[in-house]
Every structure is written in C-alpha cells, then in structure tokens.
Scaffold this active site. Sequence first.
Site, PDB file in Angstrom:
ATOM      1  N   ASP A 247     -30.195  12.607  22.721  1.00 57.70           N
ATOM      2  CA  ASP A 247     -30.917  12.536  21.443  1.00 57.70           C
ATOM      3  C   ASP A 247     -31.501  13.923  21.189  1.00 57.70           C
ATOM      4  OD1 ASP A 247     -32.662  12.001  19.387  1.00 57.70           O
ATOM      5  OD2 ASP A 247     -34.069  10.836  20.610  1.00 57.70           O
TER       6      ASP A 247
ATOM      7  N   ARG B 227     -26.760  11.238  12.550  1.00 59.18           N
ATOM      8  CA  ARG B 227     -27.722  10.133  12.325  1.00 59.18           C
ATOM      9  C   ARG B 227     -28.385  10.306  10.973  1.00 59.18           C
ATOM     10  NH1 ARG B 227     -32.699   8.856  16.517  1.00 59.18           N
ATOM     11  NH2 ARG B 227     -34.307   8.297  15.015  1.00 59.18           N
TER      12      ARG B 227
ATOM     13  N   HIS C 131     -30.221   4.307  11.140  1.00 66.38           N
ATOM     14  CA  HIS C 131     -31.465   3.782  11.706  1.00 66.38           C
ATOM     15  C   HIS C 131     -32.250   3.060  10.609  1.00 66.38           C
ATOM     16  CE1 HIS C 131     -34.173   3.182  14.873  1.00 66.38           C
ATOM     17  NE2 HIS C 131     -34.810   4.319  14.917  1.00 66.38           N
TER      18      HIS C 131
ATOM     19  N   ASP D  52     -43.756  11.735  19.392  1.00 65.08           N
ATOM     20  CA  ASP D  52     -42.363  12.171  19.228  1.00 65.08           C
ATOM     21  C   ASP D  52     -42.238  12.915  17.894  1.00 65.08           C
ATOM     22  OD1 ASP D  52     -39.613  12.399  19.427  1.00 65.08           O
ATOM     23  OD2 ASP D  52     -39.215  10.325  18.851  1.00 65.08           O
TER      24      ASP D  52
ATOM     25  N   TRP E  71     -29.116   6.607  27.064  1.00 68.65           N
ATOM     26  CA  TRP E  71     -29.660   7.244  25.859  1.00 68.65           C
ATOM     27  C   TRP E  71     -30.796   8.148  26.327  1.00 68.65           C
ATOM     28  CZ3 TRP E  71     -29.404   8.794  21.093  1.00 68.65           C
ATOM     29  CH2 TRP E  71     -30.515   8.857  20.252  1.00 68.65           C
TER      30      TRP E  71
HETATM   31  C1  SPV Z   1     -35.519   7.823  20.415  1.00 66.90           C
HETATM   32  O1  SPV Z   1     -35.441   6.951  21.298  1.00 66.90           O
HETATM   33  O2  SPV Z   1     -36.011   8.927  20.626  1.00 66.90           O
HETATM   34  C2  SPV Z   1     -34.971   7.553  19.084  1.00 66.90           C
HETATM   35  C3  SPV Z   1     -34.940   6.170  18.614  1.00 66.90           C
HETATM   36  O3  SPV Z   1     -34.625   8.486  18.413  1.00 66.90           O
HETATM   37  S1  SPV Z   1     -36.355   5.924  17.656  1.00 66.90           S
HETATM   38  O4  SPV Z   1     -37.537   6.270  18.448  1.00 66.90           O
HETATM   39  O5  SPV Z   1     -36.371   4.521  17.254  1.00 66.90           O
HETATM   40  O6  SPV Z   1     -36.266   6.776  16.484  1.00 66.90           O
HETATM   41 MG    MG Z   2     -35.397  10.297  19.064  1.00 64.83          MG
END
Ligand code: SPV
Ligand code: MG
Length: 290
Positions: free
Chosen positions: A81, A155, A186, A54, A40
């Site tokens: 992603d 998603r 999610h 993020d 991932w």
């Molecule tokens: C990521 O790993 O960047 C994801 C999962 O998108 S989460 O951070 O849980 O949204």
């Molecule tokens: Mg992500």
Amino acid sequence: MAKLSDLRDAIDQKLLVRAMAAHSPLSALLAEEAGFDALWASGFELSALYGLADVSLISMTQHLDMVRAMGEQSSLPIIADIDTGFGNAINVIYAIEQYERAGAAAVVIEDKTFPKVTSLVADGRQDLLRLEEFQGKIRAAIATRSDPNFLIIARTEALIAGLGEEEALKRAAAYEAAGADMILVHSKQKTPDEVESFVRAWSGKAPVAIVPTAYPEMNEERIKTLGKIAIVIYGNHAIRASVTAMKDVFARILKDGGIHNVNRDIVSVEEVFRLQKMDQVKADEKRFLA
Ligand code: SPV
Ligand code: MG
C-alpha cells in the site's frame, strides 16, 4: 519469497485472492500460517503501530523496511500500500524501483493528493488529484517496473470523496487506459450497495480489488457471486485484533492483581519460541558452539 508471477497467476485463474493486512514480519508470518493467499502491507496498520494517524506521516523508508522484513518471514506475495506514491510521478518512479527491488508483488497507488487523509474517517479531507495527473503516475509506474508481473493497482477514492459512481467509473476507465493492471475501488458506505453497483457497472477488462472494512457483510460468497473481483483485502484486522487482545489482557492483569489468570488464555512462551525458530538456534548451538 513468493515468485512475482504467483499473484498474477492466481488472478488469471480467477481465484479470489484473500489478502490479510499485516504491520510487521510477525503478523505476516501468522497470516501465512492461518492460510491467507497474500499480504496487504497496510499503511493504516503501520501508522497505527507507531501510534500515528494514517495521513502520510510514515516515510517510504519505514514502509519499505517493513515490506522487506515481511518478505524475510513469509513467502506470500506482498501487496504494498504505497498511498499516493509519496509525491508526483517522479516520486512514483523511485518508489516503484524500490518496492520491486524489496520483493513486493504489487503496489496500490491511490488518486488522492499528497499528503493523504485516511479513507474511513468521518468528514475526512478527501481531495483527489486531477485525473490526467494520476494517469501520469500510473504511466510512470508501468514504464518503471522491470517485470510485467509486478502488478500496478490503481485505487480510486472517488466514492470515498463522495463524487459518485459515474466519476469512479470514469476514473477507473482512465486508469486502465493508462496501463493499470487492476482497479481498487474503496467505499466507506455501511452496506455493500455502492461497491456492488460499481462492480456491476464496470465494463473494463481490469479486475477489481476491494477492502470491505466498512461493509463487513460483503463476505467471500457474495464477492464471488458478483464476479470481476480478484482480490479482497482485509484491511486492518491484524492491528485491530492486536489492540483487542492487548487491551483485554492488560486490563485483566491489573484487575486480577497479577498474571495468574491470563496466563492460561494467552499463547505460551514456547509458542513464541516456535515463531522465533528457537529450535534452529538450539540445533546451531549444538553444531557450532564448541
Ligand atoms: C490501509 O490499510 O492502509 C488502507 C485501507 O489503505 S483503508 O485504511 O481502509 O483506507
Ligand atoms: Mg492505506
């Protein structure tokens, strides 16, 4: 590098694909050695690696470079992603061309507005795109891919946004109708209930992917019992493991006044040489250095 059909084959055979988050070629290599089925290429992990939130700060080029470098060190299929797809459907077209060329096996595109906010943060601003606009992004992705085995995973963040199961199911069905190969749902509930209820109610043909970070008791046995789930993504455990290990070792070195104690608890330099394929360098030296 994995054949593009490997991930599709595993899903068609109804195997539960276990994808480990990675943020670097080294973490990709370690995930493969550990025995995971897929990688991932996490936006959260790469952002954290740079000490950034993020929230769409990392560029597509930075993420693509990581995906390419992972593919050089690991033959596992890479699930990229790509957040919101870096903009609207036009940006998605360019992103799909780039990620397919970079050797990814799948992309996950989420139905939030750009710039996105990370999903698991408390009280995050979670604005969703109009359903029809996101369908356009999925259709653009499907129309752009050159190999049908390059999976387009839609998603939905409807549960993350607190819009409830009905909205999540409506969106999942609309994204499947737009051509999505899979649905990633999610949730940030502390128990699996919300996701389990969604999966039980899901009547579409598209298999489901989940990221059980917030509800860790959803183990593989429980996932298999539920059925319909084709991919489980361990979403941020590589970066969290690194942070745990570095914090511990750094603190111990200062506390002990030296490296004499931690030395026996961390991998040897020789182990890092192995990961760097130093044997090959030595062999090449013998062959080619006059
Ligand atoms: C990521 O790993 O960047 C994801 C999962 O998108 S989460 O951070 O849980 O949204
Ligand atoms: Mg992500």
